[in-house]
Design a protein around this motif. Structure first.
Motif, PDB file in Angstrom:
ATOM      1  N   TYR A   1       2.122   5.047 -17.324  1.00 54.36           N
ATOM      2  CA  TYR A   1       2.995   4.792 -16.184  1.00 54.36           C
ATOM      3  C   TYR A   1       2.862   3.312 -15.829  1.00 54.36           C
ATOM      4  CZ  TYR A   1       5.317   4.954 -11.681  1.00 54.36           C
ATOM      5  OH  TYR A   1       6.184   4.721 -10.648  1.00 54.36           O
ATOM      6  N   ILE A   2       3.997   2.650 -15.584  1.00 56.33           N
ATOM      7  CA  ILE A   2       4.012   1.211 -15.309  1.00 56.33           C
ATOM      8  C   ILE A   2       4.331   1.005 -13.839  1.00 56.33           C
ATOM      9  CG2 ILE A   2       5.085  -0.993 -15.866  1.00 56.33           C
ATOM     10  CD1 ILE A   2       5.701   0.091 -18.638  1.00 56.33           C
ATOM     11  N   VAL A   3       3.409   0.338 -13.150  1.00 57.67           N
ATOM     12  CA  VAL A   3       3.612  -0.036 -11.747  1.00 57.67           C
ATOM     13  C   VAL A   3       4.152  -1.468 -11.741  1.00 57.67           C
ATOM     14  CG1 VAL A   3       2.537  -0.327  -9.499  1.00 57.67           C
ATOM     15  CG2 VAL A   3       1.701   1.434 -11.063  1.00 57.67           C
ATOM     16  N   SER A   4       5.327  -1.677 -11.198  1.00 51.66           N
ATOM     17  CA  SER A   4       5.962  -2.992 -11.197  1.00 51.66           C
ATOM     18  C   SER A   4       5.738  -3.688  -9.856  1.00 51.66           C
ATOM     19  CB  SER A   4       7.463  -2.861 -11.472  1.00 51.66           C
ATOM     20  OG  SER A   4       7.680  -2.224 -12.703  1.00 51.66           O
ATOM     21  N   GLY A   5       5.953  -4.997  -9.892  1.00 56.25           N
ATOM     22  CA  GLY A   5       5.893  -5.788  -8.660  1.00 56.25           C
ATOM     23  C   GLY A   5       4.484  -6.007  -8.140  1.00 56.25           C
ATOM     24  N   THR A   6       3.510  -6.047  -9.013  1.00 59.93           N
ATOM     25  CA  THR A   6       2.137  -6.268  -8.575  1.00 59.93           C
ATOM     26  C   THR A   6       1.820  -7.759  -8.566  1.00 59.93           C
ATOM     27  OG1 THR A   6       1.271  -6.135 -10.829  1.00 59.93           O
ATOM     28  CG2 THR A   6       1.465  -4.072  -9.597  1.00 59.93           C
ATOM     29  N   PRO A   7       0.840  -8.191  -7.750  1.00 59.39           N
ATOM     30  CA  PRO A   7       0.346  -9.566  -7.855  1.00 59.39           C
ATOM     31  C   PRO A   7      -0.320  -9.765  -9.211  1.00 59.39           C
ATOM     32  CG  PRO A   7      -0.406  -8.511  -5.828  1.00 59.39           C
ATOM     33  CD  PRO A   7       0.190  -7.443  -6.677  1.00 59.39           C
ATOM     34  N   THR A   8      -0.444 -11.009  -9.608  1.00 64.69           N
ATOM     35  CA  THR A   8      -1.023 -11.319 -10.916  1.00 64.69           C
ATOM     36  C   THR A   8      -2.532 -11.125 -10.889  1.00 64.69           C
ATOM     37  OG1 THR A   8       0.728 -12.889 -11.378  1.00 64.69           O
ATOM     38  CG2 THR A   8      -1.279 -13.092 -12.682  1.00 64.69           C
ATOM     39  N   PHE A   9      -3.040 -10.390 -11.825  1.00 71.30           N
ATOM     40  CA  PHE A   9      -4.460 -10.175 -12.088  1.00 71.30           C
ATOM     41  C   PHE A   9      -5.224  -9.867 -10.811  1.00 71.30           C
ATOM     42  CE2 PHE A   9      -8.797 -11.325 -13.556  1.00 71.30           C
ATOM     43  CZ  PHE A   9      -8.870 -10.416 -14.590  1.00 71.30           C
ATOM     44  N   VAL A  10      -4.882  -8.690 -10.267  1.00 69.86           N
ATOM     45  CA  VAL A  10      -5.564  -8.209  -9.073  1.00 69.86           C
ATOM     46  C   VAL A  10      -6.263  -6.903  -9.445  1.00 69.86           C
ATOM     47  CG1 VAL A  10      -5.225  -7.280  -6.750  1.00 69.86           C
ATOM     48  CG2 VAL A  10      -3.945  -9.290  -7.495  1.00 69.86           C
ATOM     49  N   PRO A  11      -7.511  -6.706  -9.015  1.00 63.56           N
ATOM     50  CA  PRO A  11      -8.190  -5.442  -9.338  1.00 63.56           C
ATOM     51  C   PRO A  11      -7.563  -4.272  -8.582  1.00 63.56           C
ATOM     52  CG  PRO A  11      -9.565  -6.787  -7.914  1.00 63.56           C
ATOM     53  CD  PRO A  11      -8.399  -7.642  -8.292  1.00 63.56           C
ATOM     54  N   TYR A  12      -7.377  -3.183  -9.294  1.00 64.93           N
ATOM     55  CA  TYR A  12      -6.803  -1.968  -8.727  1.00 64.93           C
ATOM     56  C   TYR A  12      -7.755  -0.805  -8.968  1.00 64.93           C
ATOM     57  CZ  TYR A  12      -2.107  -3.673  -7.603  1.00 64.93           C
ATOM     58  OH  TYR A  12      -1.041  -4.308  -7.038  1.00 64.93           O
ATOM     59  N   LEU A  13      -7.773   0.124  -8.012  1.00 66.10           N
ATOM     60  CA  LEU A  13      -8.444   1.399  -8.194  1.00 66.10           C
ATOM     61  C   LEU A  13      -7.399   2.412  -8.672  1.00 66.10           C
ATOM     62  CD1 LEU A  13     -10.743   1.528  -5.045  1.00 66.10           C
ATOM     63  CD2 LEU A  13     -11.308   0.763  -7.352  1.00 66.10           C
ATOM     64  N   ILE A  14      -7.760   3.159  -9.691  1.00 66.04           N
ATOM     65  CA  ILE A  14      -6.791   4.030 -10.373  1.00 66.04           C
ATOM     66  C   ILE A  14      -7.429   5.398 -10.550  1.00 66.04           C
ATOM     67  CG2 ILE A  14      -5.440   4.375 -12.481  1.00 66.04           C
ATOM     68  CD1 ILE A  14      -5.733   1.300 -12.912  1.00 66.04           C
ATOM     69  N   LYS A  15      -6.615   6.437 -10.404  1.00 63.06           N
ATOM     70  CA  LYS A  15      -7.057   7.790 -10.753  1.00 63.06           C
ATOM     71  C   LYS A  15      -5.854   8.588 -11.245  1.00 63.06           C
ATOM     72  CE  LYS A  15      -6.947   9.280  -5.874  1.00 63.06           C
ATOM     73  NZ  LYS A  15      -7.743   9.883  -4.788  1.00 63.06           N
ATOM     74  N   VAL A  16      -6.104   9.457 -12.192  1.00 61.75           N
ATOM     75  CA  VAL A  16      -5.053  10.310 -12.774  1.00 61.75           C
ATOM     76  C   VAL A  16      -5.544  11.747 -12.699  1.00 61.75           C
ATOM     77  CG1 VAL A  16      -3.647  10.828 -14.785  1.00 61.75           C
ATOM     78  CG2 VAL A  16      -4.322   8.465 -14.325  1.00 61.75           C
ATOM     79  N   GLN A  17      -4.778  12.573 -12.003  1.00 58.59           N
ATOM     80  CA  GLN A  17      -5.152  13.968 -11.768  1.00 58.59           C
ATOM     81  C   GLN A  17      -4.143  14.888 -12.440  1.00 58.59           C
ATOM     82  OE1 GLN A  17      -5.113  15.178  -7.638  1.00 58.59           O
ATOM     83  NE2 GLN A  17      -6.668  16.746  -7.976  1.00 58.59           N
ATOM     84  N   ALA A  18      -4.648  15.887 -13.149  1.00 52.36           N
ATOM     85  CA  ALA A  18      -3.773  16.869 -13.806  1.00 52.36           C
ATOM     86  C   ALA A  18      -3.391  17.963 -12.805  1.00 52.36           C
ATOM     87  CB  ALA A  18      -4.475  17.478 -15.014  1.00 52.36           C
ATOM     88  N   LEU A  19      -2.190  18.498 -12.967  1.00 52.47           N
ATOM     89  CA  LEU A  19      -1.751  19.637 -12.174  1.00 52.47           C
ATOM     90  C   LEU A  19      -0.773  20.458 -12.989  1.00 52.47           C
ATOM     91  CD1 LEU A  19       1.104  18.735  -9.767  1.00 52.47           C
ATOM     92  CD2 LEU A  19      -0.010  16.909 -11.015  1.00 52.47           C
ATOM     93  N   ASN A  20      -0.614  21.699 -12.632  1.00 50.09           N
ATOM     94  CA  ASN A  20       0.377  22.565 -13.259  1.00 50.09           C
ATOM     95  C   ASN A  20       1.018  23.435 -12.183  1.00 50.09           C
ATOM     96  OD1 ASN A  20      -1.495  24.581 -12.727  1.00 50.09           O
ATOM     97  ND2 ASN A  20      -2.266  24.669 -14.836  1.00 50.09           N
ATOM     98  N   ASP A  21       1.751  24.444 -12.612  1.00 49.54           N
ATOM     99  CA  ASP A  21       2.470  25.266 -11.643  1.00 49.54           C
ATOM    100  C   ASP A  21       1.534  26.044 -10.724  1.00 49.54           C
ATOM    101  OD1 ASP A  21       4.726  24.326 -12.779  1.00 49.54           O
ATOM    102  OD2 ASP A  21       5.254  26.154 -13.870  1.00 49.54           O
ATOM    103  N   VAL A  22       0.262  26.175 -11.119  1.00 46.77           N
ATOM    104  CA  VAL A  22      -0.681  26.928 -10.299  1.00 46.77           C
ATOM    105  C   VAL A  22      -1.349  26.042  -9.265  1.00 46.77           C
ATOM    106  CG1 VAL A  22      -2.747  28.370 -10.359  1.00 46.77           C
ATOM    107  CG2 VAL A  22      -1.055  28.543 -12.189  1.00 46.77           C
ATOM    108  N   GLY A  23      -1.722  24.825  -9.663  1.00 43.54           N
ATOM    109  CA  GLY A  23      -2.380  23.948  -8.704  1.00 43.54           C
ATOM    110  C   GLY A  23      -2.927  22.701  -9.374  1.00 43.54           C
TER     111      GLY A  23
END
Length: 1193
Positions: free
Chosen positions: A787-809
């Motif tokens: 996934y591409i996040v646009s419009g960010t400042p140049t070379f700034v540290p970001y905190l990132i997390k990716v969570q899985a989900l489905n139709d149940v939860g």
């Protein structure tokens, strides 16, 4: 908040079905439950429960029975109409009505005819709450008429002609089934050439002589009366003459190029094309502008008939049949129109209302053409029925508002078009009844722990009561979400535990009152086999014992039963059952098999099996050892959400005990055909408890292992689909890196189908700046891993997390990782660049680091560009200069530049490097390397040797590495024993490239050492050797050039008398040989050397001079032999072929020249042609025998 009814429906066990049938359903579609306690005082309008079909064809030989059954309270009375008028059954002695029923029986077997009672019948069931009516039942007797008498002339035709034998059966009711047979009642064979049409005619595409027969008989079978009628036989004779000429197809049926066909929705559409031609045509079918439905299309009668079942309006269109043979093709188009008798979209449902309530009856049907909807009330058209102020008719809907008890009635909806009709009864029953609970009080439910518990609360009331459940004597309301209340009042505990034991109270309420009932729940321990019977191999005649220890709930009665091969044990005294043991004495071959221990209680049952293998007693023939046979009889039991028990029967171990079983699984939903390892169990086990993952369609297979290897896999078990659940894990390898200065690209390794745990797998991607106060931004994506996040400042540290989900939860909260938005090129060049020249080939560079903020990315290091340049032309020629690059990793601020050229002018700059690339260059810094020692002179040649002088010529060093100050020449003589003489050291000015050494000894070898010097020191040396020439008193022939260097360390041997005498003898022998060859040549013969010369035509071999009989100079280019160790090449490093450089001394000690013990000479005639590498700078050429002779003479 008390637990209310939820619209969740679950499948209930079969044991509960009887009770559930009494439970109330939604108010819009209810019937009053006919519980005996209710029927005593609860009224209900009539409902037709059974009736004869609309088109009722009867057997005229039997009594006529017209059915009409109905229910209601009070019990309904029945009446009939016939052909639209009242049918008074009391006036016809042949007609009786079944007591308590509306079914008519017309006794025509004693007297009367069936035709008398043909007509349209309709039944009415009536009580005080309304009247229900049946369909119009059309009663017709079946008919099976005879064929009309006709005289059939014999048919005679030629071989290859087409033929149609007509059947034209009599019209019967229902229509007969047609088939063709002969006099022996054998069906006539049919094929692509001969076949029966839908109309019963028999079609021949072309006749053959074997078609000749006199008994073509068409039969009509009338199934209703079980009679068969026969047509007169038809005689056909085919003249066995030469067959007709081949012809393209033409259609026998249907006629013309187009035809039409109409069929009703839901029927079978049958299209037929039969063609004649020679050779026999083949039929193909297509649908114009469409495809034939895959699962509903069938071909009959050798593809001459196309059938489409369950035909619908979508099947309308043009169908084309194509007949083709080798001479051509023809097609016929059938235009199909699908009409439809009325069919229900929404049939009206019974209404149970309480006074003052509202409701609706909806009647929706469709058809082609669109059906007309009409309403009746108690069997009377609504238009002339008594008026009811609570009802309003709106087309296909009747709306009721503020109903009263007088509003009770039975309404009929009639939907009709030209192809048929539908009739539905639906009553409106207005009741005012307080709640009643139909489940018996104090019912005791016993359930095994960890299994579902269902507590029944069958209820009735009008208005529809609400149901609540309470647990315990204090009446605490059930508030936990572990309970499920079904619409029928049943309370479900999905997973009953020990603490679920207790008293439960069901309370039903409506505005007229309340009712409650108590039931009791007991949770029992499951029955378990704690020691299973074990697989046994015993010898014939011995005794074997199986043990089966069971643990069960002490309040339940346990029964243990032993089975053999799933059947009862043999009634044989050899089988003894004692508590938990089975013993088999005097084992026989027939005792082998699977023995199963079955443990039963009133609530559950478990079993375990073991296989008994009977082997012959010793001594036995040498057994055949092999891997086991595959296990079989795989079975899945105890199927839970996340576990299942797998059991199997071992195959033959092939005389090597099974040590373990390997269990594999296949996920047919996500990875069909791919088997994965599940677990291993001991070879003594035949069951395994397997842990499962959610939303996987499991199949299992088992392999047995013994000391010889692994068996083939068993057949797969049945499939078991586990329930979906929320994901257990989140994506891994989460990274955040920018691909552009203003974006952040978040990537992750997606979950596979097995890890998804359910349908609808998606990912919730969240991010926020590490050092900011912003809230988490997030997006949900599917089927991607980026996934591409646009419009960010140049070379700034970001905190990132990716969570899985489905139709149940959702999966558990994911870990947070840090990433950076995209990098950009650094903005600042390194400053304060300093160069420290270490030596002539090495320099050290220092610089100040670039500020981290100006790097705008991950610092990868610093890069030094340096190049060699001429002073004063740095900027002008920069684009043509080859630059070298050195990169220093990370944050280093200094580095070494190796491999520089001494006495050179260099320039360099430094740049910082990040993941995006290089920053701007620092200002160029120039530096000079000091002088170094020069390389060796490029070449050294020795020319013009004389008796006492040698001239040296050289080229300066290719890399002077400074300013040359002088050359140094050292030389020394080498005597015959390779000993070196005194070393002479000579300085030569730097501007010289030639030098002559004089006053040298004659015929002496010298070795020279030559090198250049700069202010930094002496360079590498070059060496060479050369020989001064001998004096004129030597034995060298006059034709040897003055510049020819000679290898003459053996001069003293040539002055010995014995050597001279020997050489003279050799020369004399050679001269005699030459004379003999000359004589033979004059006689026309050829000597072997001449033959070889003629064969090879060597251009360097000179012919013999014919005028004086002497030889010219002879040279063999292939016989260049290396000089002996003491020989040297001339000083100009060349050898001229026309000059001789040989001596007898050379032949005396050379490699290829030797003397025998008797003094005879062995020279080049030995036939050797080896080529050895030259030693040092020596020439590799050696003299030939002829050259030796020339130098001697």
């Amino acid at each position: 908040m008390q637990l209310k009814r939820m619209p969740k429906k679950k499948r209930l066990p079969a044991g509960r079905v009887a009770l559930i049938l009494f439970l109330c359903q939604m108010i819009s579609a209810l019937e009053v439950p006919l519980d005996p306690k209710l029927l005593e005082d609860l009224v209900q309008p009539p409902t037709i429960t059974q009736q004869s079909p609309k088109d009722y064809i009867i057997d005229p030989r039997e009594n006529i029975v017209i059915q009409c059954e109905a229910k209601g309270k009070p019990p309904p009375s029945f009446s009939w109409t016939r052909n639209g008028t009242h049918f008074d059954i009391d006036k016809d002695p042949l007609v009786t009505m079944k007591p308590g029923s509306g079914t008519l029986t017309i006794n025509i077997m004693s007297e009367g005819k069936a035709e008398t009672y043909e007509g349209v019948y309709q039944c009415t069931a009536r009580n005080e709450r309304g009247a229900a009516i049946s369909n119009n039942i059309v009663v017709r007797p079946s008919r099976s008429p005879l064929w009309t008498k006709e005289k059939l002339e014999p048919i005679t035709l030629r071989n290859g002609q087409s033929l149609v034998l007509p059947c034209r059966p009599p019209l019967g009711l229902p229509p007969p089934i047609i088939f063709w047979m002969d006099n022996s009642f054998q069906r006539l064979p049919q094929s692509e050439r001969v076949s029966q049409g839908l109309n019963g005619d028999l079609y021949f595409s072309n006749v053959l002589p074997e078609d000749t027969r006199e008994d073509y008989i068409c039969y009509a079978r009338f199934n209703h009366t079980q009679t068969i009628q026969q047509k007169q036989p038809i005689s056909v004779k085919v003249i066995s003459a030469k067959p007709n000429r081949e012809r393209p197809p033409t259609f026998l049926t249907p006629e013309g190029n187009t035809s039409n066909k109409e069929e009703l929705r839901g029927n079978v559409l049958s299209l037929e094309c039969i063609a004649e031609g020679l050779p026999t045509p083949v039929i193909y079918w297509i649908k114009e502008d469409g495809t034939l439905p895959t699962n509903r299309t069938f071909y009959r009668n050798f593809k001459k008939t196309l059938q489409i079942i369950q035909v619908s309006e979508a099947d309308s269109g043009n169908y084309q049949c194509i007949a083709k043979n080798a001479l051509g093709a023809i097609h016929h188009t059938i235009s199909v129109t699908v009409k439809a008798a009325p069919y229900w979209i929404l049939a009206p449902q019974n209404l149970v209302l309480s006074p003052g309530e509202d409701g609706t009856l909806i009647c929706r049907a469709n058809g082609n053409p669109k059906p007309r909807i009409s309403w009746l009330s108690n069997g009377v058209p609504i238009e002339i029925a008594p008026d009811d102020p609570s009802r309003k008719i709106d087309g296909d809907t009747i709306i009721f508002s503020n109903v009263q008890e007088r509003s009770s009635a039975v309404y009929q909806c009639n939907a009709s078009n030209e192809y048929g009709y539908l009739l539905a009864n639906a009553f409106v029953n207005v009741l005012a009844e307080p709640p009643r609970i139909l489940t018996s009080a104090n019912t005791l439910y016993q359930v095994i722990a960890n299994r579902p518990a269902l507590l029944d609360c069958a209820f009735f009331g009008s208005p529809l009561p609400t149901v609540e459940w309470f647990k315990g004597a204090k009446g605490s309301a059930l508030r936990d979400d572990i309970y499920v209340l079904h619409e029928n009042g049943t309370l479900e505990i999905p997973v009953a535990q020990k603490d679920s034991t207790g008293t439960y109270t069901c309370v039903a309420r409506n505005k007229l009152g309340m009712a409650k009932n108590e039931v009791h729940l007991e949770i029992k321990d499951p029955t378990r086999i704690i020691k299973q019977p074990e697989y046994a191999v015993v010898q014939r005649g011995s005794t074997v014992s199986f043990e089966c220890k069971v643990k069960h709930d002490h309040t339940l009665t346990l029964t243990i039963t032993w089975l053999k091969d799933n059947g009862e044990l043999p009634s044989d005294g050899r089988f003894t059952v004692d508590k938990d043991h089975l013993e088999v004495a005097d084992v026989r071959d027939s005792d082998g098999g699977a023995y199963t221990c079955v443990a039963n209680t009133t609530l559950d049952m478990v079993s375990a099996s073991a296989v008994l293998s009977v082997v012959a007693p010793t001594p036995t023939p040498a057994p055949i050892y092999d891997v086991p046979n595959p296990p079989f009889d795989l079975e899945l039991t105890d199927q839970l959400d996340k576990s299942v028990q797998l059991s199997w029967t071992p195959g033959d171990d092939n005389n090597s005990p099974i040590t373990e079983f390997i269990i594999e699984y296949e996920d047919a939903m996500h990875e069909a055909g791919l088997w994965h390892h599940q677990t291993e169990v001991s070879g003594m086990q035949t069951t395994a408890q397997l842990k499962l993952s959610p939303y996987v369609n499991y199949s299992f297979r088992v392999m047995a292992v013994n000391s010889l290897g692994r068996s083939l896999p068993s057949e797969p078990s049945e499939q078991y689909l586990t329930k979906a659940a929320e994901p257990d894990t989140n994506p891994t390898a989460v990274e955040g890196l920018g691909s552009e200065p203003d974006n952040l690209v978040i990537t992750w390794k997606p979950l596979n189908g097995f890890e998804s745990n359910g349908p609808g797998l998606q990912y919730k991607v969240s991010w926020r700046q590490k050092d900011g106060d912003d809230e988490w931004a997030s997006v949900v994506v599917a089927n991607v891993s980026k996934y591409i996040v646009s419009g960010t400042p140049t070379f700034v540290p970001y905190l990132i997390k990716v969570q899985a989900l489905n139709d149940v939860g959702f999966a558990p909260e994911p870990a947070v990782v840090m990433g950076h938005s995209g990098e950009d090129l650094p903005m600042v060049a390194p400053g304060n660049v300093r160069v420290n020249v270490v030596n002539s080939t090495l320099a050290e560079v220092h610089w100040d680091p670039v500020p981290l903020k100006s790097i705008r990315g991950h610092l990868q290091g610093y890069r030094i560009y340096y190049w060699k340049a001429q002073e004063g032309s740095l900027k002008r020629n920069r684009r043509h200069i080859e630059k070298k690059i050195l990169t220093f990793q990370d944050s280093k601020t200094h580095g070494m530049l190796p491999g520089l050229e001494p006495f050179s002018h260099y320039a360099l700059n430094v740049r910082v490097v990040n993941g995006k690339g290089e920053g701007p260059a620092s200002p160029d810094r120039v530096f000079n390397t000091p002088e170094g020692v020069p390389s060796a002179p490029s070449s050294l040649k020795i020319v013009n040797p004389t008796l006492d002088s040698l001239t040296l010529e050289w080229d300066p060093p290719s890399r002077p590495n400074g300013i040359l100050t002088e050359y140094t020449l050292k030389y020394q003589p080498i005597n015959s024993t390779h000993e070196l003489g005194p070393l002479v050291d000579l300085k030569i000015p730097a501007n010289k490239t030639r030098w002559t050494l004089k006053n040298l000894n004659f015929s002496t070898r010298y070795k020279f050492y030559f090198y250049a010097q700069t202010a930094a020191g002496s360079g590498s040396q070059i060496t060479e050797e050369a020989v001064t020439t001998v004096d004129e008193a030597g034995i060298l022939p006059p034709d040897v050039g003055a510049g020819k260097a000679m290898a003459s360390r053996q001069v003293d041997i040539a002055t010995q008398g014995w050597f001279i005498g020997l050489m003279c003898a050799v020369a004399l022998l050679i001269l005699i040989l030459l004379i003999v060859c000359f004589i033979r040549r004059n006689k026309g013969g050829k000597y072997p050397v001449k033959e070889k010369e003629d064969a090879h035509a060597d251009p360097e071999i000179q012919p013999m001079k014919e005028d004086d009989g002497t030889f010219g100079e002879y040279s063999d280019a292939e016989d260049h032999k290396p000089l002996k160790k003491g020989s040297r090449t001339p000083s100009d490093r060349t050898v001229k072929k026309e000059d001789s450089d040989d001596s007898l001394v050379d032949y005396g000690e050379g490699v290829n020249g030797q003397f025998n013990e008797d003094g005879s000479f062995i020279g080049q005639y030995s036939g050797k042609k080896e080529k050895e590498p030259a030693e040092g700078n020596e020439s590799s050429e050696a003299p030939s025998p002829v050259n030796a002779m020339n130098s001697f003479v």
